[in-house]
Design an enzyme around this catalytic site. Structure first.
Site, PDB file in Angstrom:
ATOM      1  CB  SER A  10      23.675  34.248  48.142  1.00 50.56           C
ATOM      2  OG  SER A  10      23.735  32.835  48.269  1.00 50.56           O
TER       3      SER A  10
ATOM      4  CE1 TYR B 146      36.564  31.009  45.755  1.00 53.69           C
ATOM      5  CE2 TYR B 146      37.270  30.651  43.494  1.00 53.69           C
ATOM      6  CZ  TYR B 146      36.387  31.219  44.405  1.00 53.69           C
ATOM      7  OH  TYR B 146      35.352  32.006  43.976  1.00 53.69           O
TER       8      TYR B 146
END
Lengths: 545, 545
Positions: free
Chosen positions: B131, B451
């Site tokens: 994560s 992105y």
């Protein structure tokens, strides 16, 4: 209220229906197959029905867009299922809504829900009313003082078109043809064509997870939704308009398929497509059903994404005029707005031939082929079919369909078992001569969505009981063998017993928790997706968990 | 516990990392761009850290698969984000889990959740721990007696493969390479390749709505899920295994993206694909960014579905070695297991030329092209990038990324505004010389997923503050302009403030209602997706609404 009025006793608007030629053909078939002879040609009239007096009246502030007129209540008393038709012809309407609302804008919906939630009045969102699963039937349990059906037909506008992203903001009450007519000048299309296209709405499609006419890839309404706006009893729910997102569980995916149990969908941003210019289509005959579905599987796993790869078993092909009953038929088509689809079709035909299929090359050479030959015959039957119900029902012909989905590994046995159960219960309920068939409406790389149709001889006054016996037998088999109880017709009230077995119990608990949070008085379409709250002995209403 | 041990202070397993050549190159760049000179080569050691004593201990029945060893707690104290890296290098670990569980099967998970829910112990599901949004960080508020991280690594098996449907039943703790190794003998692949592929798990992908490497069509884990099995504090949630369904809101779509806040995903039936045999790939240079994204848009709307149609702006192309900085670069590739993709590529190249693009035809002629030339350079940089963090952080280089999605109509202004805000805050926080770039990771017919990457000079001891200023400034802009706060990195704890603004308030209420129903004590990953329950003045824990 618009000039065109919906037929309360059949498909479409007043004045529409089967042509004289279609009527003659249906009569002839019914007589030949089922010995059906009697037929009262007179359409039901509104004055044939005894309706209970409205149990609630809206306050003055809402009265301007609400009606308790007989015809409005009749139109909203049922959807368009077989048993809806039977009960209408039997002049039985025990549960009409007390009020029908025609909101002119979102604020009307907000005001209506405020009033309903504060007064224990159930609310049933109503798009085109084409539900075949009891989704709009005002049967809501005993905890409500009355029922208001909310017809969204006045919210029928395309509000914005974004050509760059190929998307539009659209009001939920728009019918298919109205929607496409507003998109056409922009050169775009939603390209979502369920069988009910002419008589169903964007909001209904979203609320019921409608499946379009196309067999693969972009056909489900789920995939076209970019953003949803929904009025709930606690206010407006509006998601961001996004091409994609990974921010938690998708809010839109909770609204999609909510069947009016969480709120009234009022508008949505929808993904559009350019209008197709290139087409190739044909039909393919197969010697065995196994060969046929093997070919369908191969094409579905090849990454070709045909617009259509629909399999009709030989019975289905025969009853729809797409075949002579000696071969199973695949309807195969490619479409594109961008490029010649020749290479795609060529590779699909290789898959077809690998499985012993014989494509109709003449049809392929014709203009696109998608409205020619067997494909065209089937397409026409598909679109006209719902009009035949109002002829078949008074003739005493029992006719219905159900659909499911299952993975390929289980399909062979599954199909055999479902067909056996269907034949068995039809024989018991309808005697000899019953007809049952199967087609695929949608195909995924991991499995098909088989759709079963059946016809049999009805018993006078007993057709609802017959239908229930058949529905229970077949639904039990679907559920036991792991098929979904509904692929694109929604849950409604008819599928609740099996839906409750199918979904995870803890999802039911989660969904109830979600509903309690945004519809604390439980007024939204009670009995659909979740059990309706009930009247307790003390007279207080409680939610059933 | 397996022989390979995760690095607690960087990417991958112990013994893995940048090569000496990569290290030299990164050092050189850091020195040139940011004047970075100091570098302590010694990796952090477990004994460098002062951890608070475990606040809870599991009962004897669970002890066999649980650990409170220092190294286990360190490994599960952070994910792999920039600020995780900074805090690890600063020897700051204020919130390690008290216990790390390694369940050997589903019953262990059930037992663990029973104990945790009854004892106010927070539970954090932990897949590969990759994560980058604080999703696994044990910061859970003050209402819990302790925290247990549940590492699923022992649930690493493919349990069944169904070749006919191309699907497999797979345990959630399997890492990408383990998964593909078990599928390979069957000739199938999940073909889901997030950047974290080697160090993330199936369960993590599902819980976070992972986006795979491919740019269009079937790349999101959402679309590969056929069925989910999830252990919640109230028991097991298991959906039917179906290729498609229209039965109410999808239960799977509520589990997908639930980020551990509803339960622990233990296994899933996943849709697979045949292994690709046909490939065509190249890269395309563009004179302007507008031309480049115009070409991407055209291809994305043409119905060609390339495996890759990734746009790198000229800065991104330069920093990754995919270009010299004078042109924006499109990485374009098609793949198929079934057919030659020549016609697809040919049409895509027409779209490219219509927008002034210059394809590298030599690369196209090479073996497939997808690992050659600019495409290959970019692909290599993409995979190795996470290893560079552990070099850059101690060098004092601030490096992070964020991603979003937006519709095409808004993209031009959106991109300009986000880049301006990013440059502005980077200049304020990092001084001159900061680098910012943009690429598209995924492309939809209605919009791209841009992105953004940025590098700047860090302040010793101040890098967390710098990062927070940058994160806040950029996230505020994304949110204000209607972009999603996360496209495929999930919400975690880092994105909560903007996620709460983005999602409909009533969806938050619904999600809280759903959580309350299946996690009544609120122990599942508190603070993720929903606010954690809080300690009240009276000492009782209450959920925050």
């Amino acid at each position: 209220m618009p000039p065109r009025r919906m037929k309360f006793w059949g498909w479409g608007f007043e004045g529409e229906g089967a042509t004289p030629e279609e009527r003659t053909a249906v009569h002839k078939t019914a007589a030949t197959k089922f010995g059906a002879t009697t037929f009262d040609d007179t359409p039901p009239r509104a004055e044939d029905y005894t309706l209970r007096a409205p149990r609630v009246a809206v306050p003055q502030a809402l009265a301007g867009f609400c009606s308790s007129e007989r015809l409005d209540r009749l139109v909203h008393a049922y959807g368009k299922s077989f048993i809806d038709s039977v009960r209408i012809f039997e002049r039985r309407v025990p549960n009409p809504p007390d009020v029908v609302a025609y909101p002119g804008g979102e604020q009307d919906v907000v005001d209506l829900l405020d009033w309903a939630a504060s007064n224990d009045v159930a609310v049933i969102p109503f798009g085109g009313g084409s539900s075949v699963v009891g989704g709009v039937e005002p049967v809501v349990g005993d905890a409500f003082k009355g029922v208001v059906s909310v017809n969204l037909q006045r919210l029928d506008k395309v509000l914005e078109v974004d050509k760059a992203s190929r998307a539009a903001r659209i009001q939920a009450g728009v019918l298919g043809p109205q929607l496409e007519a507003q998109l056409r000048p922009h050169g775009v299309t939603l390209r979502h064509f369920p069988q009910s296209f002419e008589y169903s709405t964007l909001g209904g499609w979203i609320a019921t997870r409608s499946g379009g006419h196309f067999a693969t890839l972009y056909t489900h309404i789920d995939d076209f939704v970019e953003q949803v706006r929904m009025v709930t009893p606690r206010g407006v729910w509006e998601s961001f308009r996004l091409p994609g997102s990974g921010a938690g569980p998708s809010p839109d995916r909770l609204a999609i398929g909510s069947e009016g149990a969480l709120g009234v969908i009022t508008e949505a941003w929808m993904r559009l497509q350019d209008r197709p210019r290139f087409r190739a289509g044909t039909s393919v005959g197969f010697r065995t059903f196994e060969d046929a579905w093997g070919a369908v599987r191969a094409i579905s796993q090849a990454g070709l994404y045909p617009a259509n790869v629909r399999l009709l078993d030989r019975v289905e092909a025969h009853t729809t005029g797409a075949g002579d009953g000696t071969a199973d038929v695949m309807v195969l088509a490619f479409e594109s707005a961008d490029h010649d689809v020749g290479p795609w079709m060529a590779r699909a035909l290789e898959c077809v031939r690998d499985h012993g299929g014989t494509p109709d090359m003449d049809q392929l050479e014709a203009t696109g082929g998608h409205r020619e030959g067997a494909s065209g015959a089937w397409r026409n039957a598909f679109i006209r079919m719902p009009f035949f119900r109002e002829i078949l029902t008074p003739l005493g012909v029992l006719f219905d369909t159900f659909e499911t989905a299952i993975t390929w590994d289980r399909f062979g046995d599954f199909h055999a078992n479902v067909m056996a159960a269907l034949h068995d219960v039809m024989r018991r309920e309808c005697g000899p001569g019953a007809i049952a068939s199967c087609r695929f409406t949608h195909v995924y790389p991991d499995g098909p969505a088989p759709y079963f149709s059946f016809y049999g001889k009805g018993r006078p006054g007993g057709m609802v009981d017959q239908w229930q016996a058949i529905k229970h037998a077949c639904s039990d088999v679907l559920n036991r063998l792991g098929g979904t109880i509904t692929h694109h017709h929604a849950v409604g009230r008819d599928h609740m017993p099996w839906y409750e077995k199918q979904r995870p119990d803890l999802f039911a608990a989660a969904l109830q928790g979600a509903k309690d949070a945004i519809d604390p008085s439980g007024v939204m379409n009670p009995g659909v997706l979740l059990p309706p709250k009930r009247q307790t002995a003390s007279g207080a209403a409680t939610a059933v968990r």
